[in-house]
Design an enzyme around this catalytic site. Sequence first.
Site, PDB file in Angstrom:
ATOM      1  N   HIS A  96     -28.961  -4.438   5.349  1.00  0.00           N
ATOM      2  CA  HIS A  96     -28.367  -3.137   5.677  1.00  0.00           C
ATOM      3  C   HIS A  96     -28.921  -3.039   7.430  1.00  0.00           C
ATOM      4  O   HIS A  96     -28.185  -2.256   7.907  1.00  0.00           O
ATOM      5  CB  HIS A  96     -29.592  -2.080   5.116  1.00  0.00           C
ATOM      6  CG  HIS A  96     -29.012  -0.747   5.320  1.00  0.00           C
ATOM      7  ND1 HIS A  96     -28.147  -0.008   4.920  1.00  0.00           N
ATOM      8  CD2 HIS A  96     -29.735   0.189   6.287  1.00  0.00           C
ATOM      9  CE1 HIS A  96     -28.047   1.338   5.407  1.00  0.00           C
ATOM     10  NE2 HIS A  96     -29.108   1.528   6.088  1.00  0.00           N
ATOM     11  N   ASN A 136     -15.628   0.357  12.985  1.00  0.00           N
ATOM     12  CA  ASN A 136     -16.199   1.292  13.695  1.00  0.00           C
ATOM     13  C   ASN A 136     -17.621   1.242  13.893  1.00  0.00           C
ATOM     14  O   ASN A 136     -18.093   1.288  12.734  1.00  0.00           O
ATOM     15  CB  ASN A 136     -15.925   2.690  13.068  1.00  0.00           C
ATOM     16  CG  ASN A 136     -14.631   3.336  13.437  1.00  0.00           C
ATOM     17  OD1 ASN A 136     -13.941   2.983  14.480  1.00  0.00           O
ATOM     18  ND2 ASN A 136     -14.006   4.290  12.455  1.00  0.00           N
ATOM     19  N   SER A 144     -19.769   6.175   9.371  1.00  0.00           N
ATOM     20  CA  SER A 144     -20.707   6.893   8.326  1.00  0.00           C
ATOM     21  C   SER A 144     -21.874   6.332   7.912  1.00  0.00           C
ATOM     22  O   SER A 144     -22.511   6.911   7.242  1.00  0.00           O
ATOM     23  CB  SER A 144     -19.590   7.341   7.163  1.00  0.00           C
ATOM     24  OG  SER A 144     -19.071   6.041   6.536  1.00  0.00           O
TER      25      SER A 144
HETATM   26  P1  H2U Z   1     -16.825   3.973   8.143  1.00  0.00           P
HETATM   27  O1  H2U Z   1     -18.386   4.187   8.372  1.00  0.00           O
HETATM   28  O2  H2U Z   1     -16.185   3.280   9.257  1.00  0.00           O
HETATM   29  O3  H2U Z   1     -15.867   5.579   8.002  1.00  0.00           O
HETATM   30  O4  H2U Z   1     -16.492   3.095   6.692  1.00  0.00           O
HETATM   31  C1  H2U Z   1     -16.830   3.413   5.632  1.00  0.00           C
HETATM   32  C2  H2U Z   1     -15.859   3.421   4.522  1.00  0.00           C
HETATM   33  O5  H2U Z   1     -16.202   3.688   3.262  1.00  0.00           O
HETATM   34  C3  H2U Z   1     -15.057   4.846   4.647  1.00  0.00           C
HETATM   35  O6  H2U Z   1     -13.800   4.723   4.918  1.00  0.00           O
HETATM   36  C4  H2U Z   1     -15.773   4.309   2.150  1.00  0.00           C
HETATM   37  C5  H2U Z   1     -15.341   5.462   3.135  1.00  0.00           C
HETATM   38  O7  H2U Z   1     -14.126   5.804   2.696  1.00  0.00           O
HETATM   39  N1  H2U Z   1     -16.511   4.500   1.182  1.00  0.00           N
HETATM   40  C6  H2U Z   1     -16.186   4.196  -0.178  1.00  0.00           C
HETATM   41  O8  H2U Z   1     -15.214   3.344  -0.239  1.00  0.00           O
HETATM   42  N2  H2U Z   1     -17.097   4.510  -1.094  1.00  0.00           N
HETATM   43  C7  H2U Z   1     -18.454   5.091  -1.053  1.00  0.00           C
HETATM   44  O9  H2U Z   1     -18.987   5.294  -2.017  1.00  0.00           O
HETATM   45  C8  H2U Z   1     -18.633   5.719   0.372  1.00  0.00           C
HETATM   46  C9  H2U Z   1     -17.817   5.563   1.386  1.00  0.00           C
END
Ligand code: H2U
Length: 330
Positions: A96, A136, A144
Amino acid sequence: MLVSPHRTQRPWQGSVEKQASDAQPQYDPSCYLCPGNARAGGVRNPDYGSTFAFTNDFAALRPEVPAGRIDQEERGLLVSESEAGTCRVVCFSPRHDLTLARMSVLEIRTVVDTWIEEYRELGAQGAIHHVQIFENRGEMMGCSNPHPHSQIWANQTIPDEPRKEQEHQRVYLEKHKICMLCDYVELEQEAGQRVICENVFFLALVPFWAVWPFEVLLISKIHLADIGALDDSMRSALADILKRITTRYDNLFEIPFPYSMGFHQAPTDGEAHPEWHFHAHFYPPLLRSATVRKFMVGYEMLASPQRDLTPELAAARLREVREVHYLDRV
Ligand code: H2U
């Protein structure tokens, strides 16, 4: 492109970003990308040991979308079309707390291999004509989750940015009978002042036309259309240069440097694309320091992009920092 380096001398009483979050743990029980943890929607990640790719649970593009086109009142003004595709998430590492800059070249090589597998598998699907691999990084770029990962959006039509690049590369090839970026690599190697670093197969530089203060263009020195064309040593060379660019970025302000990066390459539309030359763009938002960003507002939004330091100066700043990560120095 308006270049006005004297602008950085103006006083700054505007927005100051907060510093990126503190050091991360190696494993975060609440992270939806860590091995063994549950994602939104209940799927549990496997106990993965290197890279891990999965279909985005909140995919912006879905494969089952039926074909459709609506031209309201047939006036050609309000036209909408359906778009099928898929979105994938690629975790770089089970750790992580890592980033590309803090991973070993060997570990980054497994990321390159995963991107290539994904590009090939997605591109082989008849309905997918374009595969966009991007990362990103950092809260400032809307990422995120700090867990090291990238995204892949693959769809039917070629999106705007690569389509514009494709068109310009095609016109240049027709006119000059040589690939535009092959020509550009040669010119930049001769000039030298915008080059940051290089290895046998790749050149990293601040492009002449850079919009963002520390924008970087990573170009293959050999004419290749896409990431799938990289052989064993080129894949390792890509891993090497990715580590070096991201380390230089982090060392610039001694922070985990935020950016959006992504590869531009030939579409997977079954056509020959001699015009396409594989490369990557890095678009970082920072300007003056770890906390003062470049705002693309006002004149930039309404008239034309403007930059506050020359690409040559940005390249010199990135050239003069070391390739040993500031957190790894003893
Ligand atoms: P970003 O941090 O660049 O947004 O990428 C994280 C991606 O992970 C985001 O597109 C996905 C989000 O939709 N995601 C999942 O597919 N499953 C999850 O449980 C949470 C986030």
